[in-house]
Design a protein around this motif. Structure first.
Motif, PDB file in Angstrom:
ATOM      1  N   ASN A 173      64.038 -49.472 -26.365  1.00  0.00           N
ATOM      2  CA  ASN A 173      63.786 -50.363 -25.233  1.00  0.00           C
ATOM      3  C   ASN A 173      64.938 -50.388 -24.240  1.00  0.00           C
ATOM      4  O   ASN A 173      64.714 -50.545 -23.035  1.00  0.00           O
ATOM      5  CB  ASN A 173      63.491 -51.774 -25.742  1.00  0.00           C
ATOM      6  N   VAL A 174      66.165 -50.211 -24.718  1.00  0.00           N
ATOM      7  CA  VAL A 174      67.290 -50.083 -23.790  1.00  0.00           C
ATOM      8  C   VAL A 174      67.139 -48.829 -22.947  1.00  0.00           C
ATOM      9  O   VAL A 174      67.402 -48.835 -21.730  1.00  0.00           O
ATOM     10  CB  VAL A 174      68.632 -50.082 -24.560  1.00  0.00           C
ATOM     11  N   ALA A 175      66.709 -47.735 -23.564  1.00  0.00           N
ATOM     12  CA  ALA A 175      66.510 -46.491 -22.820  1.00  0.00           C
ATOM     13  C   ALA A 175      65.463 -46.663 -21.728  1.00  0.00           C
ATOM     14  O   ALA A 175      65.637 -46.177 -20.599  1.00  0.00           O
ATOM     15  CB  ALA A 175      66.100 -45.372 -23.774  1.00  0.00           C
ATOM     16  N   VAL A 176      64.369 -47.373 -22.024  1.00  0.00           N
ATOM     17  CA  VAL A 176      63.326 -47.595 -21.018  1.00  0.00           C
ATOM     18  C   VAL A 176      63.848 -48.448 -19.874  1.00  0.00           C
ATOM     19  O   VAL A 176      63.661 -48.116 -18.683  1.00  0.00           O
ATOM     20  CB  VAL A 176      62.095 -48.253 -21.674  1.00  0.00           C
ATOM     21  N   CYS A 177      64.511 -49.545 -20.189  1.00  0.00           N
ATOM     22  CA  CYS A 177      65.016 -50.449 -19.146  1.00  0.00           C
ATOM     23  C   CYS A 177      66.054 -49.770 -18.263  1.00  0.00           C
ATOM     24  O   CYS A 177      65.999 -49.866 -17.028  1.00  0.00           O
ATOM     25  CB  CYS A 177      65.604 -51.707 -19.789  1.00  0.00           C
ATOM     26  N   VAL A 178      67.010 -49.071 -18.869  1.00  0.00           N
ATOM     27  CA  VAL A 178      68.074 -48.422 -18.101  1.00  0.00           C
ATOM     28  C   VAL A 178      67.509 -47.282 -17.256  1.00  0.00           C
ATOM     29  O   VAL A 178      67.923 -47.091 -16.102  1.00  0.00           O
ATOM     30  CB  VAL A 178      69.175 -47.912 -19.059  1.00  0.00           C
ATOM     31  N   THR A 179      66.562 -46.539 -17.787  1.00  0.00           N
ATOM     32  CA  THR A 179      65.997 -45.412 -17.049  1.00  0.00           C
ATOM     33  C   THR A 179      65.253 -45.883 -15.805  1.00  0.00           C
ATOM     34  O   THR A 179      65.412 -45.310 -14.720  1.00  0.00           O
ATOM     35  CB  THR A 179      65.057 -44.605 -17.950  1.00  0.00           C
ATOM     36  N   VAL A 180      64.448 -46.915 -15.938  1.00  0.00           N
ATOM     37  CA  VAL A 180      63.720 -47.440 -14.776  1.00  0.00           C
ATOM     38  C   VAL A 180      64.689 -48.037 -13.754  1.00  0.00           C
ATOM     39  O   VAL A 180      64.508 -47.887 -12.546  1.00  0.00           O
ATOM     40  CB  VAL A 180      62.686 -48.481 -15.228  1.00  0.00           C
ATOM     41  N   TYR A 181      65.745 -48.683 -14.237  1.00  0.00           N
ATOM     42  CA  TYR A 181      66.715 -49.267 -13.315  1.00  0.00           C
ATOM     43  C   TYR A 181      67.521 -48.200 -12.578  1.00  0.00           C
ATOM     44  O   TYR A 181      67.851 -48.359 -11.396  1.00  0.00           O
ATOM     45  CB  TYR A 181      67.665 -50.187 -14.091  1.00  0.00           C
ATOM     46  N   ALA A 182      67.823 -47.089 -13.241  1.00  0.00           N
ATOM     47  CA  ALA A 182      68.688 -46.074 -12.647  1.00  0.00           C
ATOM     48  C   ALA A 182      67.946 -45.108 -11.733  1.00  0.00           C
ATOM     49  O   ALA A 182      68.583 -44.401 -10.943  1.00  0.00           O
ATOM     50  CB  ALA A 182      69.394 -45.285 -13.749  1.00  0.00           C
ATOM     51  N   ASN A 183      66.623 -45.051 -11.810  1.00  0.00           N
ATOM     52  CA  ASN A 183      65.856 -44.100 -11.004  1.00  0.00           C
ATOM     53  C   ASN A 183      64.928 -44.862 -10.063  1.00  0.00           C
ATOM     54  O   ASN A 183      64.018 -45.572 -10.511  1.00  0.00           O
ATOM     55  CB  ASN A 183      65.023 -43.180 -11.909  1.00  0.00           C
ATOM     56  N   ARG A 184      65.155 -44.696  -8.778  1.00  0.00           N
ATOM     57  CA  ARG A 184      64.343 -45.410  -7.797  1.00  0.00           C
ATOM     58  C   ARG A 184      62.901 -44.935  -7.792  1.00  0.00           C
ATOM     59  O   ARG A 184      61.995 -45.707  -7.469  1.00  0.00           O
ATOM     60  CB  ARG A 184      64.942 -45.235  -6.397  1.00  0.00           C
TER      61      ARG A 184
END
Length: 389
Positions: free
Chosen positions: A52-63
């Motif tokens: 879940n950290v990977a999902v949250c960080v990925t969506v936040y880091a990629n516009r």
């Protein structure tokens, strides 16, 4: 995730032991069964946190991934992340002490409150995603106007506010009409859990099932009409328009499949828990319930659901899967020394190339100067002029 209200107490027994006896029970080493169960919960907790950290960080880091659908998915992933941080550690501690609560009752109240919030927000986020997918399929032309980023954030705020209000009502015991004391870290309030389970679980779950039944039907009909060309296109129809429409239908169908899998696994993980909980309150099912059934459907499956969701998102979303893979590759496969050496070698090669270019240019300039001087000093002859002509 209402398992945090000490589900074993709800469907098994209520701890009303004296303080001295409780201390003695807390000093007993864990049995092999509880030790194995704790090990399983630890693995589930680690996988839940990382996924879940990977999902949250990925969506936040990629516009490019910051869409309304992904915002709602991040809301669900954040709820699962809270499970691994604030719910499962208490569950593991409780299991390691042979299902005896050995901490302060305030922490027990926090455990119950967090479980109620994250469970309600999870099913609420699924309901919000189902509404967003319904609008995308039902009104594709008005979708960009109706489902803006601001609308998605409002839906997320409503879901979490509604969940927090439902959880806060648990501080009062509705059945016995008194302030809840959480004796033995158990909330024996069948009226409260019946109302909360109906409003925060079964009602949103019904909305989700009805919405995705309709979405699946519409998506398959559109896919059949688009791919098999059952509807004859006009002679003046633009082939580019048809291809865009076909790709959009396939995209919506893929999104519907993803959320249908998420909802199906969510139902399989949580419906048995709520059914067993309500039956234990109203029909005393806990007396005849096998321990294996309680461990699987009350302890393991609800927590396992939080670890499966991020992998479902990645399996059905190619962009999210690729971005997560890139992020993991950067974190795990980076070699600072080699990259530093490579960068220095690249700089040296560039400098050598630039130096060679400068030398060649200077040599050419000198040759031009020499030729110009020779042309000035020589007198043209008739033969040379004739050759030039």
């Amino acid at each position: 995730m209402i398992q945090g209200n000490n589900s074993d107490n709800l469907v098994h027994f209520n701890q009303t032991a004296a303080p001295n006896l409780r201390l003695e029970l807390c000093d007993v080493p864990p049995s092999p069964k509880h030790l194995a169960l704790s090990f399983i919960l630890i693995i589930i907790s680690i996988v839940t946190f990382c996924g879940n950290v990977a999902v949250c960080v990925t969506v936040y880091a990629n516009r490019a991934l910051r869409t309304t659908t992904n915002y709602l998915i991040v809301s669900l992933a954040f709820a699962d992340l809270l499970v691994s941080l604030f719910s499962m550690p208490f569950r593991i501690h409780y299991t390691l002490h042979n299902n005896n609560w050995c901490l302060d009752l305030k922490l027990c109240a926090l455990w119950i409150w967090v479980d109620l919030v994250v469970c309600s927000s999870s099913i609420g986020s699924l309901a919000a995603v189902s509404i967003e997918r319904f609008v995308a399929v039902k009104c594709p032309l008005r979708y960009p106007v109706l489902m803006t980023r601001r609308t998605g954030l409002k839906m997320i705020c409503f879901v979490w506010s509604y969940s927090a209000i439902c959880a806060s009502l648990g501080n009062y015991n509705w059945t016995f009409n008194e302030v809840e004391t959480f004796k033995g870290c158990a909330k024996n309030d069948r009226l409260f859990y019946t109302v909360v389970a109906s409003l925060a679980f079964f009602l949103p779950l019904g909305i989700v099932i009805v919405a995705y039944s309709y979405l699946t039907k519409v998506a398959y009909l559109q896919r059949r009409r688009t791919l098999t060309n059952t509807v004859r296109p006009a002679s003046t129809a633009d082939p580019n328009h048809r291809s865009i429409r076909r790709s959009r239908v396939l995209h919506e169908l893929k999104a519907a499949k993803m959320m249908a899998c998420v909802v199906g696994i969510f139902c399989a993980s949580w419906v048995p828990f709520f059914v067993l909980m309500l039956l234990s309150f109203w029909h005393s099912l806990d007396k005849n319930m096998p321990a294996e059934v309680r461990d699987i459907f009350v302890t393991i499956l609800p927590n396992l659901n939080s670890s499966l969701n991020p992998f479902l998102y990645m399996a059905f979303t190619r962009e999210l899967r690729e971005q997560v893979a890139k992020m993991i590759k950067k974190l795990c496969c980076s070699e600072p020394r080699v990259s530093g050496e490579t960068s220095m070698q690249t700089r040296s090669v560039r400098s050598i190339t630039l130096g060679e270019t400068d030398i060649r240019q200077s040599v050419k300039i000198r040759e031009l100067h020499k030729n110009s001087d020779r042309s000035r000093n020589t007198i043209p002859t008739a033969s040379s002029l004739s050759e030039t002509i």
